[in-house]
Design an enzyme around this catalytic site. Structure first.
Site, PDB file in Angstrom:
ATOM      1  N   HIS A  67     -25.641  80.725 -15.189  1.00 40.84           N
ATOM      2  CA  HIS A  67     -25.921  79.360 -15.679  1.00 40.84           C
ATOM      3  C   HIS A  67     -26.630  78.562 -14.584  1.00 40.84           C
ATOM      4  O   HIS A  67     -26.000  77.894 -13.770  1.00 40.84           O
ATOM      5  CB  HIS A  67     -24.610  78.689 -16.096  1.00 40.84           C
ATOM      6  CG  HIS A  67     -24.776  77.365 -16.784  1.00 40.84           C
ATOM      7  ND1 HIS A  67     -23.898  76.923 -17.752  1.00 40.84           N
ATOM      8  CD2 HIS A  67     -25.700  76.380 -16.662  1.00 40.84           C
ATOM      9  CE1 HIS A  67     -24.280  75.724 -18.180  1.00 40.84           C
ATOM     10  NE2 HIS A  67     -25.365  75.368 -17.520  1.00 40.84           N
ATOM     11  N   ARG A  71     -36.469  74.157 -13.152  1.00 45.24           N
ATOM     12  CA  ARG A  71     -37.099  73.044 -13.879  1.00 45.24           C
ATOM     13  C   ARG A  71     -38.551  73.319 -14.232  1.00 45.24           C
ATOM     14  O   ARG A  71     -39.298  72.392 -14.512  1.00 45.24           O
ATOM     15  CB  ARG A  71     -36.987  71.764 -13.045  1.00 45.24           C
ATOM     16  CG  ARG A  71     -35.575  71.374 -12.646  1.00 45.24           C
ATOM     17  CD  ARG A  71     -34.677  71.101 -13.820  1.00 45.24           C
ATOM     18  NE  ARG A  71     -33.429  70.456 -13.401  1.00 45.24           N
ATOM     19  CZ  ARG A  71     -32.398  70.268 -14.199  1.00 45.24           C
ATOM     20  NH1 ARG A  71     -32.429  70.693 -15.450  1.00 45.24           N
ATOM     21  NH2 ARG A  71     -31.313  69.668 -13.757  1.00 45.24           N
ATOM     22  N   ASN A 101     -33.605  74.223 -20.829  1.00 42.08           N
ATOM     23  CA  ASN A 101     -33.955  72.793 -20.925  1.00 42.08           C
ATOM     24  C   ASN A 101     -35.015  72.373 -19.921  1.00 42.08           C
ATOM     25  O   ASN A 101     -34.857  71.443 -19.145  1.00 42.08           O
ATOM     26  CB  ASN A 101     -32.703  71.908 -20.818  1.00 42.08           C
ATOM     27  CG  ASN A 101     -31.989  72.000 -19.481  1.00 42.08           C
ATOM     28  OD1 ASN A 101     -32.129  72.989 -18.761  1.00 42.08           O
ATOM     29  ND2 ASN A 101     -31.214  70.982 -19.141  1.00 42.08           N
ATOM     30  N   ASP A 312     -23.896  76.235 -12.559  1.00 40.67           N
ATOM     31  CA  ASP A 312     -24.503  75.123 -13.316  1.00 40.67           C
ATOM     32  C   ASP A 312     -25.441  74.348 -12.383  1.00 40.67           C
ATOM     33  O   ASP A 312     -25.477  73.107 -12.392  1.00 40.67           O
ATOM     34  CB  ASP A 312     -23.463  74.208 -13.958  1.00 40.67           C
ATOM     35  CG  ASP A 312     -24.095  73.268 -14.982  1.00 40.67           C
ATOM     36  OD1 ASP A 312     -25.308  73.407 -15.257  1.00 40.67           O
ATOM     37  OD2 ASP A 312     -23.386  72.385 -15.496  1.00 40.67           O
TER      38      ASP A 312
HETATM   39  C1  NCD Z   1     -27.533  69.891 -16.648  1.00 36.00           C
HETATM   40  C2  NCD Z   1     -28.991  69.617 -16.321  1.00 36.00           C
HETATM   41  O1  NCD Z   1     -29.266  68.761 -15.463  1.00 36.00           O
HETATM   42  O2  NCD Z   1     -29.887  70.263 -16.868  1.00 36.00           O
HETATM   43  N1  NCD Z   1     -26.744  68.828 -16.095  1.00 36.00           N
HETATM   44  C3  NCD Z   1     -25.425  68.862 -15.853  1.00 36.00           C
HETATM   45  O3  NCD Z   1     -24.875  67.824 -15.460  1.00 36.00           O
HETATM   46  N2  NCD Z   1     -24.711  69.946 -16.029  1.00 36.00           N
HETATM   47  C4  NCD Z   1     -27.341  70.041 -18.128  1.00 36.00           C
HETATM   48  C5  NCD Z   1     -26.078  70.754 -18.549  1.00 36.00           C
HETATM   49  O4  NCD Z   1     -25.749  71.861 -18.063  1.00 36.00           O
HETATM   50  O5  NCD Z   1     -25.377  70.256 -19.422  1.00 36.00           O
HETATM   51 ZN    ZN Z   2     -24.421  72.159 -20.130  1.00 36.97          ZN
END
Ligand code: NCD
Ligand code: ZN
Length: 435
Positions: A67, A71, A101, A312
């Site tokens: 995960h 960008r 995203n 993340d």
């Molecule tokens: C993530 C992002 O910045 O793309 N941000 C986050 O706080 N986790 C989006 C996500 O994983 O929900």
């Molecule tokens: Zn998320």
């Protein structure tokens, strides 16, 4: 060129190995593991073999982060595929799976191919694109799953946004199941979380910030478990942050449902109490929760309810974060602190080291069906070498990631990846190794 890694404590959860051994690499693969391999090298082709003494170190299957947010395309000022892949190997990761995203969203073949091409050019960590569930992640129509799979997508997710339409999620799970690819669900009921800035509770009340209740996450997890059960498919739950979520997932697993789940280091390290500084580097979605939630996440990790630890990694620029709390972007730059923070779980007795390594390599590989995460003979020579003792201080200015948004700036850590090998090639080596 052959490489012989000698004398490390080799941990391979897949083969239940935890022993001092040597590992020989050739042609990008693991060609032999055993004791005293140096002898056979000396007698034969010593000039053609690079020998690295790793006595006192831990050698594991290359870490996998399932995960990550890169960008590119669209927000290269926050992170590119190349800068993210470099940060990955510096953090000990040999493979990363990147969320769709971007801008535009990775909801079609050409963007999936673009990311793969950028990853090949970067030639650092393996990069596996995750395709969007819905077109433009708008939650209305399914994206082109088959086409993206053909182009190299290894999972589907609208991460960053939930799939609010339950019928769409049902179809996503059914269609992805027919393609043997997992759906990764960002669980958040946006009617419950709307306008929220942090965890709903005591601290949101005294800080005067609108709260995000735990049920925003839990209600959606309950829904997704029901859909997976009804459709006889599977779902992977992203970034679990609450006690109730752990309880729901544990119960679903106990009933034999095909549910897997992950959490991230900030959810077992920080609570919403820290937000009293209004430091926007603590702003993340889902939000940092309470001490009781941390205790439940630790239990979930220990009993196997939570299969994976992910970063993340959500890199942002200063202009996205140096704003009033309400306007600051969500996310923590995590690739270069994840291992250091996760090793704390071993010192605290929450996980054994082999259990931790499984959650950061073998389990993500299994969830994503990647032929990775183990040290079997013939496997890809993706390897992480960790110095468990090495003390270091987090300094975001030394991050390879463009995202300097870390609430762990200045933290004292113990333990770090010092050597990262991808496909038999050294992609990161700590200067202290003198290679
Ligand atoms: C993530 C992002 O910045 O793309 N941000 C986050 O706080 N986790 C989006 C996500 O994983 O929900
Ligand atoms: Zn998320």
């Amino acid at each position: 060129m052959k490489m012989l890694l000698t004398g490390a404590r080799v941990i391979d959860p897949g083969q239940k190995i935890d022993a001092i051994m040597d590992v020989m690499l050739a042609d990008g693969k693991i060609c032999q593991t055993g004791v005293d391999l140096l002898k056979s090298v000396k007698s034969k082709d010593s000039a053609k073999t690079k020998v690295i003494d790793l006595s006192g170190m831990v050698l594991t299957p290359g870490l996998i982060d399932m995960h990550t947010h890169l960008r590119e395309p669209g927000q290269e000022y926050k992170e590119t595929v190349a800068s993210g892949a470099k940060a990955a190997v510096a953090g000990g990761f040999t493979s990363i799976a990147c969320m769709p995203n971007t801008d535009p969203i990775n909801d079609n073949r050409s963007i999936t191919e673009f990311i793969k091409r950028k990853a090949l050019e970067a030639d650092m960590a393996n990069v596996y694109p995750i395709g969007a569930i819905s077109k433009d992640s708008a939650g209305i129509k399914l994206a082109e799953f088959w086409d993206m799979k053909e182009a190299g997508a290894i999972a589907f997710s609208d991460d960053g946004k939930p799939v609010m339409d339950a019928a769409l999620m049902r179809h996503a799970m059914e269609y992805a199941w027919s393609l043997s690819l997992p759906v990764i669900s960002h669980c958040e009921d946006t009617n419950l979380s709307a306008g929220g800035q942090m965890n709903e509770g005591y601290y949101s009340t005294i800080l005067g910030l609108r709260g995000i209740p735990v049920i925003a996450e839990e209600a959606m997890i309950a829904r997704d478990i029901l859909i997976a059960e009804f459709t006889k498919t599977s779902v992977h739950i992203a970034h679990v942050s609450t006690e109730g979520s752990v309880r729901l997932i544990r119960a679903a697993k106990k009933r034999g449902l095909k549910i897997t789940a992950e959490t991230a280091p900030h959810y077992f390290t920080l609570t919403d109490e820290a937000l009293q500084t209004y430091n926007t580097s603590l702003k993340v979605n889902p939000p940092l929760r309470s001490a009781a939630d941390i205790a439940a996440i630790n239990e979930g990790l220990a009993d196997g309810t939570l299969d994976a630890i992910v970063t993340d990694h959500a890199p942002h620029a200063r202009t996205d974060k140096e704003l009033e709390f309400e306007y600051a972007a969500n996310g923590i730059s995590g690739l270069e602190t994840s291992l250091g923070l996760s090793l704390r779980l071993v010192r605290e007795g929450v996980l054994t080291l082999p259990e931790l390594i499984a959650k950061m390599s073998l389990n993500p590989a299994r969830i994503l069906n990647l032929p990775k995460g183990n040290l079997e003979t013939g496997a890809d020579a993706d390897i992480t070498v960790i110095d468990l003792q090495l003390p270091w201080t987090v300094d975001v200015h030394t991050f390879y990631s463009k995202g300097k948004n870390s609430p762990f700036q200045g933290w004292e850590m113990q333990g770090k990846a010092i050597l990262t090998i991808v496909g038999g090639e050294i992609k990161y080596a700590d200067p202290r190794l003198n290679l």
